[in-house]
Design a protein around this motif. Structure first.
Motif, short mmCIF file in Angstrom:
data_model
loop_
_atom_site.label_atom_id
_atom_site.label_comp_id
_atom_site.label_asym_id
_atom_site.label_seq_id
_atom_site.Cartn_x
_atom_site.Cartn_y
_atom_site.Cartn_z
N HIS A 1 13.12 -47.46 -50.02
CA HIS A 1 12.70 -46.32 -49.20
C HIS A 1 11.24 -46.01 -49.48
N PRO B 1 8.79 -43.11 -48.78
CA PRO B 1 8.44 -41.79 -48.26
C PRO B 1 6.97 -41.73 -47.86
N HIS C 1 11.10 -37.05 -39.35
CA HIS C 1 12.27 -37.39 -40.17
C HIS C 1 12.77 -38.79 -39.85
N GLY D 1 10.55 -41.39 -41.78
CA GLY D 1 10.40 -41.30 -43.23
C GLY D 1 9.31 -40.38 -43.72
N ILE D 2 8.75 -39.54 -42.86
CA ILE D 2 7.73 -38.58 -43.29
C ILE D 2 8.43 -37.41 -43.98
N THR D 3 8.05 -37.17 -45.22
CA THR D 3 8.70 -36.13 -46.03
C THR D 3 7.84 -34.88 -46.19
N HIS D 4 6.52 -35.04 -46.07
CA HIS D 4 5.59 -33.93 -46.20
C HIS D 4 4.47 -34.13 -45.17
N ILE E 1 8.61 -29.29 -43.53
CA ILE E 1 7.95 -30.36 -44.28
C ILE E 1 6.45 -30.11 -44.39
N THR F 1 2.75 -47.52 -51.81
CA THR F 1 3.06 -46.17 -52.30
C THR F 1 1.80 -45.34 -52.45
N SER G 1 1.74 -42.11 -49.99
CA SER G 1 2.07 -40.82 -50.62
C SER G 1 1.36 -40.54 -51.94
#
Length: 283
Positions: free
Chosen positions: A3, A5, A44, A47-50, A80, A269, A273
């Motif tokens: 995953h 993010p 969502h 995969g966007i979390t913030h 988010i 990564t 993020s």
């Protein structure tokens, strides 16, 4: 596949029932509401979390109102939105008081003054430069949204404020549709020599031909930015809803994954993020 993010560092929300956007009258494709609820559904899914909200060049009298609007959205239990990049006017004498007021708000992570649609010499104004220098030591960033011909002026500003963290939006806004590469490439290499500049790989699909672009079209531009800045000075952004001009959020996320297909998990990564968490102190 693990995953991955994503922190979206460049989200625009448009709500014409609350705020005024004078520039939209000349941009028919974007002259409507683009609300948080619609973005969140798409975010969502990919995969966007913030997300950091990026100012949308509202009418000057609405600058504080825009921040207040985003604060309200961020307070929702399932939101988010993790921060806001506020509009500002460094060319004005009231900037010092404005800065002091914004520092009280933990949601404000930085500032942007749109430059690519302003006279090229705006950033050369002595008061503008003096006020940008005031960001040094605050932990607040300043986004540079400039055209390739303006990158030299951006470099001059960056050099005068070495204690300020600058973010270069949209890979320096290359004219991908025209295939303009050489001049842009040299200027990107030059600004990347400044350690206080981070590049934002964001929404470049909007600068390509909407009907014909492919991943291979974007690759020379994105790859050069990565090579020039290195993995510790890159962040990712959607530029939603501007990215809808080149295919939309899911298309841009998919294209980014394709562009990074040969990269390591650690490199991905950092871009998606890790660097954003560090730069803006996000949880």
């Amino acid at each position: 596949m693990p995953h991955m993010p994503i922190i979206d560092t460049h989200l625009h929300l448009i709500d014409q029932s609350v705020l005024s956007y004078p520039w939209l009258s000349g941009t028919e494709a974007l002259n409507r509401n683009f609300l948080y609820e619609k973005y969140a559904v798409q975010a969502h899914r990919v995969g966007i979390t913030h997300a950091l909200h990026m100012e949308v060049d509202v009418a000057p009298t609405d600058i504080q109102a825009e921040t207040d609007y985003i604060v309200g959205l961020a307070k929702r239990g399932d939101s988010i939105i993790a921060g806001a990049i506020s509009a500002c006017r460094p060319e004005e004498h009231g900037f010092r008081v404005f800065l002091e007021r914004q520092q009280i708000n933990p949601l404000v992570k930085g500032f942007r003054r749109v430059l690519h649609v302003m006279p090229d010499n705006l950033s050369e104004d002595p008061l503008f430069r003096e006020n940008i220098q005031k960001l040094g030591g605050t932990g607040l960033t300043f986004d540079l949204c400039v055209l390739p011909r303006q990158i030299d002026k951006a470099i001059a500003l960056v050099d005068l404020a070495p204690d300020v963290q600058f973010i270069l939006d949209h890979c320096g806004v290359p004219d991908i549709k025209a295939g303009a590469l050489d001049e842009w490439r040299g200027k990107i290499s030059d600004i990347a020599k400044r350690p206080n500049v981070t590049a934002k790989i964001s929404g470049v699909v909007a600068y390509a031909d909407a009907e014909t672009w492919r991943v291979e079209t974007l690759a020379p531009y994105v790859n050069h930015v990565i090579e020039s800045f290195g993995w510790d000075r890159l962040v990712w952004g959607s530029d939603w809803p501007v990215c809808t001009l080149g295919g939309g959020l899911a298309t841009w996320v998919a294209a980014t994954h394709a562009l990074l297909s040969g990269c390591s998990q650690d490199e991905k990564t950092k871009l998606f993020s890790g660097n954003a968490r560090r730069i803006w102190n996000l949880n």
